[in-house]
Design a protein around this motif. Structure first.
Motif, PDB file in Angstrom:
ATOM      1  N   UNK A   1       5.501  11.554  -5.867  1.00  0.00           N
ATOM      2  CA  UNK A   1       6.332  10.796  -4.759  1.00  0.00           C
ATOM      3  C   UNK A   1       5.254   9.929  -4.147  1.00  0.00           C
ATOM      4  N   UNK A   2       5.913   8.709  -4.002  1.00  0.00           N
ATOM      5  CA  UNK A   2       4.982   7.642  -3.135  1.00  0.00           C
ATOM      6  C   UNK A   2       5.830   7.114  -2.088  1.00  0.00           C
TER       7      UNK A   2
ATOM      8  N   UNK B   1      -3.077  10.530  -2.225  1.00  0.00           N
ATOM      9  CA  UNK B   1      -3.688   9.588  -2.698  1.00  0.00           C
ATOM     10  C   UNK B   1      -3.316   8.319  -2.085  1.00  0.00           C
ATOM     11  N   UNK B   2      -4.363   7.344  -1.783  1.00  0.00           N
ATOM     12  CA  UNK B   2      -4.160   6.131  -1.230  1.00  0.00           C
ATOM     13  C   UNK B   2      -4.071   4.975  -2.498  1.00  0.00           C
ATOM     14  N   UNK B   3      -3.396   4.224  -2.498  1.00  0.00           N
ATOM     15  CA  UNK B   3      -3.340   3.305  -3.708  1.00  0.00           C
ATOM     16  C   UNK B   3      -2.593   1.951  -3.266  1.00  0.00           C
ATOM     17  N   UNK B   4      -2.613   0.975  -4.231  1.00  0.00           N
ATOM     18  CA  UNK B   4      -1.823  -0.176  -4.088  1.00  0.00           C
ATOM     19  C   UNK B   4      -0.387  -0.053  -4.715  1.00  0.00           C
ATOM     20  N   UNK B   5       0.465  -0.866  -4.443  1.00  0.00           N
ATOM     21  CA  UNK B   5       1.709  -0.787  -5.216  1.00  0.00           C
ATOM     22  C   UNK B   5       1.411  -1.246  -6.670  1.00  0.00           C
TER      23      UNK B   5
ATOM     24  N   UNK C   1      -0.141   3.019 -12.811  1.00  0.00           N
ATOM     25  CA  UNK C   1      -1.292   3.577 -13.972  1.00  0.00           C
ATOM     26  C   UNK C   1      -1.599   4.864 -13.320  1.00  0.00           C
ATOM     27  N   UNK C   2      -1.677   5.063 -11.825  1.00  0.00           N
ATOM     28  CA  UNK C   2      -1.969   6.159 -11.310  1.00  0.00           C
ATOM     29  C   UNK C   2      -0.797   7.270 -11.585  1.00  0.00           C
ATOM     30  N   UNK C   3       0.479   6.704 -11.775  1.00  0.00           N
ATOM     31  CA  UNK C   3       1.325   7.802 -12.023  1.00  0.00           C
ATOM     32  C   UNK C   3       1.245   8.321 -13.395  1.00  0.00           C
ATOM     33  N   UNK C   4       0.863   7.447 -14.361  1.00  0.00           N
ATOM     34  CA  UNK C   4       0.607   7.881 -15.777  1.00  0.00           C
ATOM     35  C   UNK C   4      -0.529   8.908 -15.814  1.00  0.00           C
ATOM     36  N   UNK C   5      -1.616   8.538 -15.036  1.00  0.00           N
ATOM     37  CA  UNK C   5      -3.007   9.355 -14.929  1.00  0.00           C
ATOM     38  C   UNK C   5      -2.419  10.807 -14.646  1.00  0.00           C
TER      39      UNK C   5
ATOM     40  N   UNK D   1       1.054  -1.102   0.116  1.00  0.00           N
ATOM     41  CA  UNK D   1       0.030   0.165  -0.091  1.00  0.00           C
ATOM     42  C   UNK D   1       0.671   1.204   0.061  1.00  0.00           C
ATOM     43  N   UNK D   2       0.504   2.050  -0.603  1.00  0.00           N
ATOM     44  CA  UNK D   2       1.340   3.367  -0.807  1.00  0.00           C
ATOM     45  C   UNK D   2       0.388   4.674  -0.662  1.00  0.00           C
ATOM     46  N   UNK D   3       1.209   5.823  -0.094  1.00  0.00           N
ATOM     47  CA  UNK D   3       0.327   7.287  -0.268  1.00  0.00           C
ATOM     48  C   UNK D   3       1.234   8.178  -1.223  1.00  0.00           C
ATOM     49  N   UNK D   4       0.566   8.412  -2.224  1.00  0.00           N
ATOM     50  CA  UNK D   4       0.970   9.268  -3.157  1.00  0.00           C
ATOM     51  C   UNK D   4       0.856  10.603  -2.978  1.00  0.00           C
ATOM     52  N   UNK D   5       1.843  11.687  -3.368  1.00  0.00           N
ATOM     53  CA  UNK D   5       1.678  12.907  -2.986  1.00  0.00           C
ATOM     54  C   UNK D   5       2.091  13.645  -4.292  1.00  0.00           C
ATOM     55  N   UNK D   6       1.261  14.663  -4.729  1.00  0.00           N
ATOM     56  CA  UNK D   6       1.624  15.584  -5.882  1.00  0.00           C
ATOM     57  C   UNK D   6       1.158  17.016  -5.427  1.00  0.00           C
ATOM     58  N   UNK D   7       1.145  18.064  -6.231  1.00  0.00           N
ATOM     59  CA  UNK D   7       0.614  19.520  -5.646  1.00  0.00           C
ATOM     60  C   UNK D   7       0.432  20.109  -7.105  1.00  0.00           C
TER      61      UNK D   7
END
Length: 108
Positions: free
Chosen positions: A85-86, A59-63, A68-72, A4-10
């Motif tokens: 960053x994750x 954002x909360x996601x899975x590894x 796909x989330x990064x591409x999006x 499980x990952x927490x992904x951040x951007x701004x």
């Protein structure tokens, strides 16, 4: 637990952060998202020091769903080279982790 990952951007505006969160969650790339802001950032960009106001998106996601989330995020982000960053979620309640897993399972 590192599945499980927490992904951040701004983003520069609240509306852009909301739209990134909405589309990522709607496409089941993330289970949920929080938007924090405005926040003040200090940074180096193109060899120059700067400061600015941004809206942070978590954002909360899975590894498994991360690529796909990064591409999006790259495709839909208003900046050409956004910070994405994750970090691994090392521990979490069973209910929360089950929710992330179930919510990011692609629809059939």
């Amino acid at each position: 637990m590192a599945d499980f990952l927490q992904v951040s951007t701004a983003t520069p505006t609240r509306e852009q952060a909301v739209e990134l969160a909405r589309t990522a969650v709607a496409e089941r790339l993330a289970a949920g998202a929080q938007i924090i802001g405005p926040v003040t950032s200090a940074f180096w960009h193109d060899g120059e020091f700067g400061t600015g106001e941004e809206w942070q998106l978590l954002l909360k996601t899975t590894r498994a769903r991360y690529p796909e989330l990064e591409v999006h995020l790259y495709v839909n982000h208003p900046w050409d080279n956004p910070e994405i960053a994750a970090v691994a979620i090392e521990a979490g309640s069973d209910g929360c982790l089950d929710w992330i897993a179930a919510s990011t399972t692609p629809a059939k």
